[in-house]
Design a protein around this motif. Structure first.
Motif, PDB file in Angstrom:
ATOM      1  N   THR A 130      -9.768  -7.277   7.722  1.00 57.34           N
ATOM      2  CA  THR A 130      -9.825  -8.079   6.504  1.00 57.34           C
ATOM      3  C   THR A 130      -8.862  -7.520   5.465  1.00 57.34           C
ATOM      4  OG1 THR A 130     -11.631  -6.784   5.537  1.00 57.34           O
ATOM      5  CG2 THR A 130     -12.241  -8.625   6.984  1.00 57.34           C
ATOM      6  N   VAL A 131      -8.770  -8.233   4.340  1.00 61.01           N
ATOM      7  CA  VAL A 131      -7.865  -7.834   3.270  1.00 61.01           C
ATOM      8  C   VAL A 131      -8.315  -6.535   2.610  1.00 61.01           C
ATOM      9  CG1 VAL A 131      -9.047  -9.062   1.409  1.00 61.01           C
ATOM     10  CG2 VAL A 131      -6.562  -8.808   1.343  1.00 61.01           C
ATOM     11  N   GLU A 132      -9.494  -6.052   2.945  1.00 63.17           N
ATOM     12  CA  GLU A 132      -9.986  -4.799   2.374  1.00 63.17           C
ATOM     13  C   GLU A 132      -9.095  -3.619   2.757  1.00 63.17           C
ATOM     14  OE1 GLU A 132     -14.199  -2.272   2.068  1.00 63.17           O
ATOM     15  OE2 GLU A 132     -14.004  -3.994   3.422  1.00 63.17           O
ATOM     16  N   MET A 133      -8.347  -3.751   3.849  1.00 64.55           N
ATOM     17  CA  MET A 133      -7.477  -2.654   4.275  1.00 64.55           C
ATOM     18  C   MET A 133      -6.344  -2.392   3.285  1.00 64.55           C
ATOM     19  SD  MET A 133      -5.444  -4.561   7.375  1.00 64.55           S
ATOM     20  CE  MET A 133      -4.521  -3.100   7.788  1.00 64.55           C
ATOM     21  N   PHE A 134      -6.101  -3.318   2.352  1.00 60.11           N
ATOM     22  CA  PHE A 134      -5.038  -3.137   1.365  1.00 60.11           C
ATOM     23  C   PHE A 134      -5.564  -2.656   0.008  1.00 60.11           C
ATOM     24  CE2 PHE A 134      -3.057  -6.412   4.148  1.00 60.11           C
ATOM     25  CZ  PHE A 134      -1.942  -5.686   4.528  1.00 60.11           C
ATOM     26  N   ASP A 170      -6.283   0.230  -1.138  1.00 58.98           N
ATOM     27  CA  ASP A 170      -5.660   1.457  -1.626  1.00 58.98           C
ATOM     28  C   ASP A 170      -4.145   1.434  -1.477  1.00 58.98           C
ATOM     29  OD1 ASP A 170      -8.154   2.542  -2.260  1.00 58.98           O
ATOM     30  OD2 ASP A 170      -8.427   3.292  -0.215  1.00 58.98           O
ATOM     31  N   ILE A 171      -3.571   0.274  -1.156  1.00 57.85           N
ATOM     32  CA  ILE A 171      -2.136   0.133  -0.962  1.00 57.85           C
ATOM     33  C   ILE A 171      -1.503  -0.359  -2.256  1.00 57.85           C
ATOM     34  CG2 ILE A 171      -0.340  -0.976   0.394  1.00 57.85           C
ATOM     35  CD1 ILE A 171      -2.018   0.997   1.969  1.00 57.85           C
ATOM     36  N   LYS A 172      -0.432   0.304  -2.677  1.00 55.14           N
ATOM     37  CA  LYS A 172       0.232  -0.069  -3.927  1.00 55.14           C
ATOM     38  C   LYS A 172       1.314  -1.136  -3.732  1.00 55.14           C
ATOM     39  CE  LYS A 172      -2.071   2.900  -6.341  1.00 55.14           C
ATOM     40  NZ  LYS A 172      -1.436   4.104  -6.888  1.00 55.14           N
ATOM     41  N   ALA A 173       1.969  -1.173  -2.575  1.00 52.98           N
ATOM     42  CA  ALA A 173       3.054  -2.123  -2.343  1.00 52.98           C
ATOM     43  C   ALA A 173       3.043  -2.551  -0.877  1.00 52.98           C
ATOM     44  CB  ALA A 173       4.405  -1.523  -2.714  1.00 52.98           C
ATOM     45  N   VAL A 174       3.524  -3.776  -0.617  1.00 55.16           N
ATOM     46  CA  VAL A 174       3.504  -4.338   0.735  1.00 55.16           C
ATOM     47  C   VAL A 174       4.836  -4.999   1.035  1.00 55.16           C
ATOM     48  CG1 VAL A 174       1.003  -4.722   0.763  1.00 55.16           C
ATOM     49  CG2 VAL A 174       2.520  -6.513  -0.099  1.00 55.16           C
ATOM     50  N   ASP A 175       5.084  -5.213   2.336  1.00 52.57           N
ATOM     51  CA  ASP A 175       6.197  -6.029   2.819  1.00 52.57           C
ATOM     52  C   ASP A 175       5.630  -7.354   3.325  1.00 52.57           C
ATOM     53  OD1 ASP A 175       7.859  -3.915   2.285  1.00 52.57           O
ATOM     54  OD2 ASP A 175       7.989  -3.243   4.368  1.00 52.57           O
ATOM     55  N   VAL A 176       6.263  -8.452   2.963  1.00 50.16           N
ATOM     56  CA  VAL A 176       5.815  -9.780   3.384  1.00 50.16           C
ATOM     57  C   VAL A 176       6.898 -10.401   4.251  1.00 50.16           C
ATOM     58  CG1 VAL A 176       5.041 -12.052   2.652  1.00 50.16           C
ATOM     59  CG2 VAL A 176       4.446 -10.048   1.286  1.00 50.16           C
ATOM     60  N   ILE A 177       6.521 -10.813   5.460  1.00 53.32           N
ATOM     61  CA  ILE A 177       7.440 -11.409   6.421  1.00 53.32           C
ATOM     62  C   ILE A 177       7.092 -12.886   6.559  1.00 53.32           C
ATOM     63  CG2 ILE A 177       8.337 -11.308   8.771  1.00 53.32           C
ATOM     64  CD1 ILE A 177       7.246  -8.419   8.885  1.00 53.32           C
ATOM     65  N   GLY A 178       8.067 -13.744   6.333  1.00 50.59           N
ATOM     66  CA  GLY A 178       7.847 -15.175   6.444  1.00 50.59           C
ATOM     67  C   GLY A 178       9.103 -15.891   6.878  1.00 50.59           C
ATOM     68  N   VAL A 238       1.200  -4.843  -5.241  1.00 51.03           N
ATOM     69  CA  VAL A 238      -0.113  -5.483  -5.108  1.00 51.03           C
ATOM     70  C   VAL A 238      -0.745  -5.539  -6.491  1.00 51.03           C
ATOM     71  CG1 VAL A 238      -2.402  -5.342  -4.086  1.00 51.03           C
ATOM     72  CG2 VAL A 238      -0.393  -4.716  -2.737  1.00 51.03           C
ATOM     73  N   VAL A 239      -0.962  -6.744  -6.997  1.00 51.68           N
ATOM     74  CA  VAL A 239      -1.499  -6.928  -8.347  1.00 51.68           C
ATOM     75  C   VAL A 239      -3.014  -7.005  -8.336  1.00 51.68           C
ATOM     76  CG1 VAL A 239      -1.496  -8.444 -10.374  1.00 51.68           C
ATOM     77  CG2 VAL A 239       0.619  -8.062  -9.096  1.00 51.68           C
ATOM     78  N   GLN A 240      -3.564  -7.733  -7.362  1.00 57.51           N
ATOM     79  CA  GLN A 240      -5.019  -7.956  -7.368  1.00 57.51           C
ATOM     80  C   GLN A 240      -5.475  -8.296  -5.957  1.00 57.51           C
ATOM     81  OE1 GLN A 240      -6.201 -10.535 -10.563  1.00 57.51           O
ATOM     82  NE2 GLN A 240      -8.136 -11.062  -9.617  1.00 57.51           N
ATOM     83  N   ILE A 241      -6.741  -7.966  -5.653  1.00 62.75           N
ATOM     84  CA  ILE A 241      -7.345  -8.271  -4.353  1.00 62.75           C
ATOM     85  C   ILE A 241      -8.686  -8.947  -4.597  1.00 62.75           C
ATOM     86  CG2 ILE A 241      -8.307  -7.331  -2.231  1.00 62.75           C
ATOM     87  CD1 ILE A 241      -6.276  -5.155  -2.294  1.00 62.75           C
ATOM     88  N   PRO A 262       1.748  -2.771   4.891  1.00 63.19           N
ATOM     89  CA  PRO A 262       2.116  -1.782   3.863  1.00 63.19           C
ATOM     90  C   PRO A 262       3.607  -1.489   3.948  1.00 63.19           C
ATOM     91  CG  PRO A 262       0.113  -1.121   4.977  1.00 63.19           C
ATOM     92  CD  PRO A 262       0.632  -2.296   5.741  1.00 63.19           C
ATOM     93  N   THR A 263       4.246  -1.380   2.810  1.00 62.84           N
ATOM     94  CA  THR A 263       5.699  -1.242   2.800  1.00 62.84           C
ATOM     95  C   THR A 263       6.140   0.075   3.437  1.00 62.84           C
ATOM     96  OG1 THR A 263       7.640  -1.308   1.381  1.00 62.84           O
ATOM     97  CG2 THR A 263       5.717  -0.169   0.515  1.00 62.84           C
TER      98      THR A 263
END
Length: 231
Positions: free
Chosen positions: A116-120, A122-130, A199-202, A227-228
């Motif tokens: 689930t999205v809970e894994m993020f 504690d993550i400050k930044a991510v990479d998004v692939i689309g 990551v601004v909000q979860i 995660p980035t």
């Protein structure tokens, strides 16, 4: 490389922080993603986790897609009675989208686990692939931002043309343009990775992740988030 999730792009909006500053964010709906298979170095030559996203109706799924996630097929029960080793299955519905995320080691979640999205959290930044929006066949002005030809009275119906592509312009001496010459062609519909988005909000209840900035694709398009890896 750490684990990631699959989801869809919901759209863009803005949120305000405690100081009243507005942040442009893209809303991503991620997971829950069941773990379908574990790739190991001994069997597959690399370590990875295979996950799925969104259930697919069984009537629309092929026999291979149904068998990939379930042990209920008679052929598998027959192989099990014969003593053959059958890898563990997630025992879920067929999935619309299946992707793999590489692992640096052998440690990973078990088959059948729900990510689930809970894994993020504690993550400050991510990479998004689309995949970027497909715009079909486009000319050089729309595709590359060319300025066009002169629009004076002496120019007739050449305002949006490419210009010279001869050997004089390419400096090859063979009459052929250089490789990589910017010309009309297919624009968009390409896989793109946007790196290091904050990551601004979860929203754990609705499986939403809000990241600062834009993400490739139309609203409702599939995306992969991890995660980035940018230092």
């Amino acid at each position: 490389m750490p684990l990631g999730l699959i989801g869809t792009k919901v759209g863009m909006t803005q949120v305000y922080d405690d100081q009243g500053q507005a942040a442009p964010v893209t809303v991503l709906q991620l997971g829950p993603c069941p773990v379908l298979q574990i790739r190991t170095a001994d069997r597959d030559g690399y370590s990875a986790v295979q996950i799925g996203y969104k259930d697919k109706p069984r009537k629309n799924a092929t026999r291979a897609e149904r068998g990939h996630v379930s042990n209920s097929l008679e052929s598998k029960r027959r192989k099990k009675r014969q003593g053959q080793d059958i890898p563990a299955k997630a025992d879920v519905e067929p999935q619309r989208l299946i992707r793999e995320f590489r692992l640096s080691g052998e440690d990973g979640p078990a088959v059948g686990a729900k990510l689930t999205v809970e894994m993020f959290k504690d993550i400050k930044a991510v990479d998004v692939i689309g995949t970027t929006k497909g715009r079909g066949t486009a000319g050089v002005i729309k595709r590359w931002g060319f300025g066009g030809m002169p629009a004076a009275h002496g120019a007739k119906k050449v305002h949006r043309e490419v210009g010279s592509t001869s050997s004089l312009a390419s400096n090859r001496g063979s009459g052929r343009p250089k490789r990589g010459k910017k010309l009309p062609g297919r624009y968009g519909a390409e896989r793109v990775t946007i790196r290091n988005l904050d990551v601004v909000q979860i929203d754990l209840e609705n499986n939403l992740l809000l990241v600062r900035g834009a993400v490739p694709g139309f609203n409702g398009a599939f995306v992969m988030v991890r995660p980035t890896n940018k230092k």
